[in-house]
Enzyme design. Sequence first.
Site, PDB file in Angstrom:
ATOM      1  N   SER A 101      51.403  16.157 -54.894  1.00  0.00           N
ATOM      2  CA  SER A 101      51.008  17.451 -54.357  1.00  0.00           C
ATOM      3  C   SER A 101      52.189  18.408 -54.194  1.00  0.00           C
ATOM      4  O   SER A 101      52.797  18.817 -55.167  1.00  0.00           O
ATOM      5  CB  SER A 101      50.269  17.243 -53.034  1.00  0.00           C
ATOM      6  OG  SER A 101      49.699  18.417 -52.555  1.00  0.00           O
ATOM      7  N   ASP A 240      50.036  25.047 -55.125  1.00  0.00           N
ATOM      8  CA  ASP A 240      51.029  23.986 -55.009  1.00  0.00           C
ATOM      9  C   ASP A 240      51.026  23.165 -56.290  1.00  0.00           C
ATOM     10  O   ASP A 240      50.310  23.483 -57.247  1.00  0.00           O
ATOM     11  CB  ASP A 240      50.782  23.121 -53.770  1.00  0.00           C
ATOM     12  CG  ASP A 240      49.489  22.316 -53.861  1.00  0.00           C
ATOM     13  OD1 ASP A 240      48.606  22.702 -54.636  1.00  0.00           O
ATOM     14  OD2 ASP A 240      49.363  21.308 -53.137  1.00  0.00           O
ATOM     15  N   ASP A 242      49.822  20.419 -57.409  1.00  0.00           N
ATOM     16  CA  ASP A 242      48.615  19.850 -58.017  1.00  0.00           C
ATOM     17  C   ASP A 242      47.402  20.775 -57.916  1.00  0.00           C
ATOM     18  O   ASP A 242      46.300  20.394 -58.285  1.00  0.00           O
ATOM     19  CB  ASP A 242      48.294  18.482 -57.416  1.00  0.00           C
ATOM     20  CG  ASP A 242      47.768  18.558 -55.995  1.00  0.00           C
ATOM     21  OD1 ASP A 242      48.154  19.496 -55.269  1.00  0.00           O
ATOM     22  OD2 ASP A 242      46.980  17.684 -55.605  1.00  0.00           O
ATOM     23  N   ASP A 244      45.561  22.083 -55.452  1.00  0.00           N
ATOM     24  CA  ASP A 244      44.472  22.034 -54.485  1.00  0.00           C
ATOM     25  C   ASP A 244      44.737  22.906 -53.261  1.00  0.00           C
ATOM     26  O   ASP A 244      43.882  23.043 -52.393  1.00  0.00           O
ATOM     27  CB  ASP A 244      44.153  20.596 -54.062  1.00  0.00           C
ATOM     28  CG  ASP A 244      45.304  19.877 -53.360  1.00  0.00           C
ATOM     29  OD1 ASP A 244      46.403  20.466 -53.255  1.00  0.00           O
ATOM     30  OD2 ASP A 244      45.109  18.739 -52.914  1.00  0.00           O
TER      31      ASP A 244
END
Length: 447
Positions: A101, A240, A242, A244
């Site tokens: 993440s 960010d 990833d 999400d």
Amino acid sequence: MSRKYFGTDGVRGLVGQSPITPKFAMKLGWAAGKALANQGNSRVLIGKDTRISGYMLESAMEAGFVAAGIDVAFLGPMPTPAVAYLTRTFRGEAGVVISASHNPYHDNGIKFFSADGTKLSDEVELEIESWLDKEMDCVPSEQLGRATRVSDAAGRYIEYCKATFSREYSLQGLRIVLDCAHGATYHVAPPVFTELGAEVITIGNEPNGTNINAQCGATHLDALQKKVVEVRADFGIAFDGDGDRVMMVDGDGTKLDGDIILFILAKHWQKKGIQFGGVAGTLMANMGLELALKERGIEFARSKVGDRYVVELLKQKGWTLGGENSGHILSLDHSSTGDGIVAALQVLQVLAETGQTLEQARSGMTMLPQVLINVRFSGNTTPLEAESVKQAVSHVEQELAGRGRVLLRKSGTEPLIRVMVEGEDEALVRALAQTIADEVARVDSAA
């Protein structure tokens, strides 16, 4: 029964150190295959962000799944919510995301989605952990899984994102800066906003395996704020690593976090008569959000920190809107998990329908000063249980006299103690938060 490997967002750690090693990734793939397998052959989809270690972990997990008799479909670099969506559309038994993440490149992680695109339940994760304690075997050769690649994964997800924005409107006339954090949205976010009509200026879209989240993206807004002002954009959007999470920046460079985004959506949906029940936040949500919603007669509830717990609360209450101030926005009418691109498009939908600027849309909510200090600790101590830390917290609560909040929690993804203090006087709040943080650090160093 406590979990040994899974944290609040899957398994995460430093690459090359347990549990983020090729050997463990292979065993985890096998264990997950055993826990998730249906009758006959099942298929798992694997996506990843742009970290250099993703290739290694992807290959190792493939070996484990195949040994358990599970077919694997590779998606390549894709945002976490894209993996959740594609797991549903491809009727996969599960989806796997290899990502840490918002963490730096030398960290990585592995998290799972169920067949319906939601985070795995605690019960399923515990079952996977039980298989990890068993000796790994291999199904007979004729039962081995097969591996394929999904060549049109990015295109499918781009069309899905665009479909969440009403065809009655377009983004024509808007100049938008996108910061993709050198992460998984680098090749999907720009086409989404461009094809909807916006003039898009993109930064953080040249991943090299080691620059993901490096002074860019949703956790580092300085570059986006500077670019928005420099090119006179209407606003900026940051994802960010990833994809999400989402943060936004208005035309003068002011930050809008997840709490403000939730307020914008809730206020507009209420005015339109859209039924969403109430708003679910977390223990970290700013009191300003709670007060602004209460003023409008919108119910608000808090869950534990972590988007999985926000989803659980939403389902428990039958609501559809929730999220975290870190930028995880849950709109269950549109996505089964936090989706930065879709959340941003929902805000843009508000602007299109009202003709407002982002500055106007956010009016009506006053953020209370909130200070968050992350204290790194050895991981071998329990500073939250120390009597001196408890006394420091009690002292701060007395100082706030019911006009603020104190929250201490251990991060589920990093060896950090998060110290949050919130109140009306920013200088006082900052001093009180530092007092607690200093005591936490002292206890850890003295251990």
